[in-house]
Design an enzyme around this catalytic site. Structure first.
Site, short mmCIF file in Angstrom:
data_model
loop_
_atom_site.label_atom_id
_atom_site.label_comp_id
_atom_site.label_asym_id
_atom_site.label_seq_id
_atom_site.Cartn_x
_atom_site.Cartn_y
_atom_site.Cartn_z
N LYS A 168 0.85 -1.19 0.00
CA LYS A 168 0.00 0.00 0.00
C LYS A 168 0.89 1.24 0.00
O LYS A 168 1.97 1.27 0.59
CB LYS A 168 -0.91 -0.01 1.23
CG LYS A 168 -2.03 1.03 1.16
CD LYS A 168 -3.03 0.86 2.30
CE LYS A 168 -4.18 1.85 2.14
NZ LYS A 168 -5.17 1.73 3.23
N ASN A 172 -14.17 3.04 -3.63
CA ASN A 172 -13.51 3.28 -2.35
C ASN A 172 -13.16 4.77 -2.23
O ASN A 172 -12.89 5.44 -3.23
CB ASN A 172 -12.24 2.43 -2.23
CG ASN A 172 -11.05 3.02 -2.96
OD1 ASN A 172 -10.32 3.86 -2.43
ND2 ASN A 172 -10.85 2.61 -4.21
N PHE A 229 0.85 8.11 -9.16
CA PHE A 229 0.48 9.34 -9.84
C PHE A 229 -1.01 9.33 -10.18
O PHE A 229 -1.43 10.00 -11.12
CB PHE A 229 1.27 9.49 -11.14
CG PHE A 229 2.74 9.77 -10.98
CD1 PHE A 229 3.19 10.73 -10.08
CD2 PHE A 229 3.66 9.09 -11.74
CE1 PHE A 229 4.54 10.98 -9.94
CE2 PHE A 229 5.03 9.35 -11.62
CZ PHE A 229 5.46 10.30 -10.70
N CYS A 284 -3.98 8.26 -7.64
CA CYS A 284 -5.07 8.17 -6.66
C CYS A 284 -6.08 9.28 -6.96
O CYS A 284 -5.72 10.46 -6.98
CB CYS A 284 -4.52 8.33 -5.24
SG CYS A 284 -5.78 8.12 -3.97
N LYS A 314 2.35 4.65 -12.05
CA LYS A 314 0.96 4.19 -12.08
C LYS A 314 0.08 5.34 -12.53
O LYS A 314 0.00 6.38 -11.88
CB LYS A 314 0.54 3.70 -10.69
CG LYS A 314 -0.83 3.01 -10.68
CD LYS A 314 -1.11 2.38 -9.33
CE LYS A 314 -2.42 1.61 -9.32
NZ LYS A 314 -2.70 1.00 -8.01
N THR A 318 -8.05 3.53 -10.26
CA THR A 318 -9.51 3.60 -10.24
C THR A 318 -10.06 4.82 -10.96
O THR A 318 -9.38 5.83 -11.13
CB THR A 318 -10.01 3.59 -8.79
OG1 THR A 318 -9.32 4.61 -8.05
CG2 THR A 318 -9.76 2.24 -8.14
#
Length: 432
Positions: free
Chosen positions: A98, A134, A194, A196, A234, A262
């Protein structure tokens, strides 16, 4: 050293280095690049009782050997030593922890922080889960604690791949400190978050960077000045064209791209209370959408990145990690067919547990047996050439129709008769 030149014409990116085929880089235009530390783990294909060779799932990515392409995606399944150890024990190819930052005290999560979408009416408590939202932030555990657990895992599993996910504020010194401390634990690679989609955008963290190519290029430069292990960027899907930031990350020194994180979403509204989900003291905030429903979107994004990488970075030992709604070996095969080297699973583990890795591997092997593929590389990117433009589709169909019409009219000359197709050729010229 054999080398290939990286070139970009987008977003002001410029050539910074020349990368060798073995993954090493040299100094150019005043920017320091580094030789990669790599680990090797041999996996030999085994045979069954009939002597048939079993499909080999092992992959080598940026010099790192994995027993299979399935990677625990950054999130709750990699939140502490206990769960990451469980992932290694179950047989996952690699684990991405995480996301961590220097100061976890700024990270405050809420509960509930998940909401689910089912295949029937929105808000129903029954039916198959197809979507998962989430509003969870990065790790709220002290960095020192996470670092000790990284070190312990690498001591206990020296031949397994542990990847740290990191995210920091817009501060070069902070990025360098975080990278140095994480690397000291012995992790094999670093994934940069990069992407979230919620939480702390005002501090230029997560998707706030992935959506701003100038900022992304600057921060990638800081990171790749310091890092001595492979770096994956990411990427967020919450952009118009995902190839643009991906190109910037690769031209700025990153060894790989991971996609997608996401998708920004609002899961739904409770039609009894009229409040949004997930509901925290009567309120909510948009969050990140994952699970089966995002799989087609993720495939499209990965396809676009893979096309760009094949066209502009061919032969540069760069990697692509596919993420989004993987719940079966077939889902994984689709990402690999589009050019992915590895496939990440996060929500799928939250729903099905760490033991799902056996099912994923078995189903991927079944797919490989069906097509007589002996290794992942046998079919990686095999479907990519079959994507084209709508204009080209029109042209292809027009030509195919014309060809079929010509065949129906019969042979054009006596020289066209063949022995094998004589009967059909005769029938093609009959009027009834």
């Amino acid at each position: 050293m054999s080398s290939s030149t990286l070139r970009s014409t987008w977003c002001g990116s410029r050539l910074r280095g020349v990368r060798g085929e073995n993954g090493s880089t040299c100094r150019r235009q005043g920017i320091g690049f580094r030789s990669r530390r790599v680990g090797f783990r041999s996996v030999v294909a085994s045979g069954d009782e009939s002597g048939r060779i079993e499909p080999d799932l092992s992959v080598k990515v940026n010099g790192l050997d994995m027993p299979n392409p399935f990677v625990i995606g950054s999130g709750p399944p990699g939140t502490n030593y206990t769960v990451m150890k469980r992932a290694f024990d179950e047989g996952w190819g690699a684990v991405i922890a995480k996301t961590v930052s220097l100061d976890s005290s700024k990270v405050v999560n809420v509960t509930p922080r998940y909401a689910r979408l089912r295949a029937n009416a929105n808000g129903s408590k029954k039916g198959q889960i197809i979507g998962w939202e989430n509003i969870e932030l990065i790790s709220d555990r002290p960095l020192e604690t996470m670092l000790k657990e990284f070190e312990q895992l690498k001591q206990e599993y020296p031949d397994r791949i542990l990847i740290a996910s990191i995210m920091e504020e817009y501060n070069k010194t902070a990025w360098h400190e975080l990278i140095e401390r994480v690397e000291e634990t012995g992790v094999d690679a670093i994934e940069i978050n990069f992407s979230c989609p919620h939480g702390m955008p005002e501090r230029k963290m997560g998707a706030a960077v992935g959506q701003d190519c100038a900022l992304l290029e600057e921060i990638c430069g800081w990171i790749n000045e310091k890092a001595t292990v492979p770096v994956w960027a990411k990427m967020t899907p919450n952009v118009t064209d995902i190839t643009e930031p991906s190109r910037v990350a690769l031209t700025s020194g990153c060894e790989g791209v991971a996609a997608i994180n996401t998708i920004m979403s609002v899961m739904g509204i409770d039609l009894d209370t009229l409040r949004p989900e997930p509901c925290v003291e009567g309120y909510s905030t948009p969050g990140g959408y994952s699970c089966k429903a995002v799989h087609p979107i993720a495939l499209a994004k990965v396809m676009r990145i893979a096309q760009m990488m094949r066209l502009e970075f061919s032969g540069n030992n760069l990697s692509l990690s596919g993420i989004g709604g993987v719940e079966s070996g077939g889902d994984a095969a689709e990402f690999i067919l589009l050019g992915a080297n590895t496939v990440q699973v996060c929500t799928g583990v939250m729903m099905n547990g760490y033991g799902v890795i056996q099912k994923l591997c078995d189903e991927l092997k079944d797919f490989m047996r069906k097509h007589n593929f002996s290794s992942i590389e046998d079919f990686r990117g095999a479907s990519l050439p079959y994507f084209t433009t709508h204009t080209d589709l029109v042209k292809r169909q027009k030509e195919a129709i014309a060809q079929r019409k010509a065949m129906r009219k019969g042979l054009q000359s006596d020289k066209d008769w063949t022995g094998d197709g004589f009967v059909k050729e005769s029938e093609s010229m009959a009027s009834n």
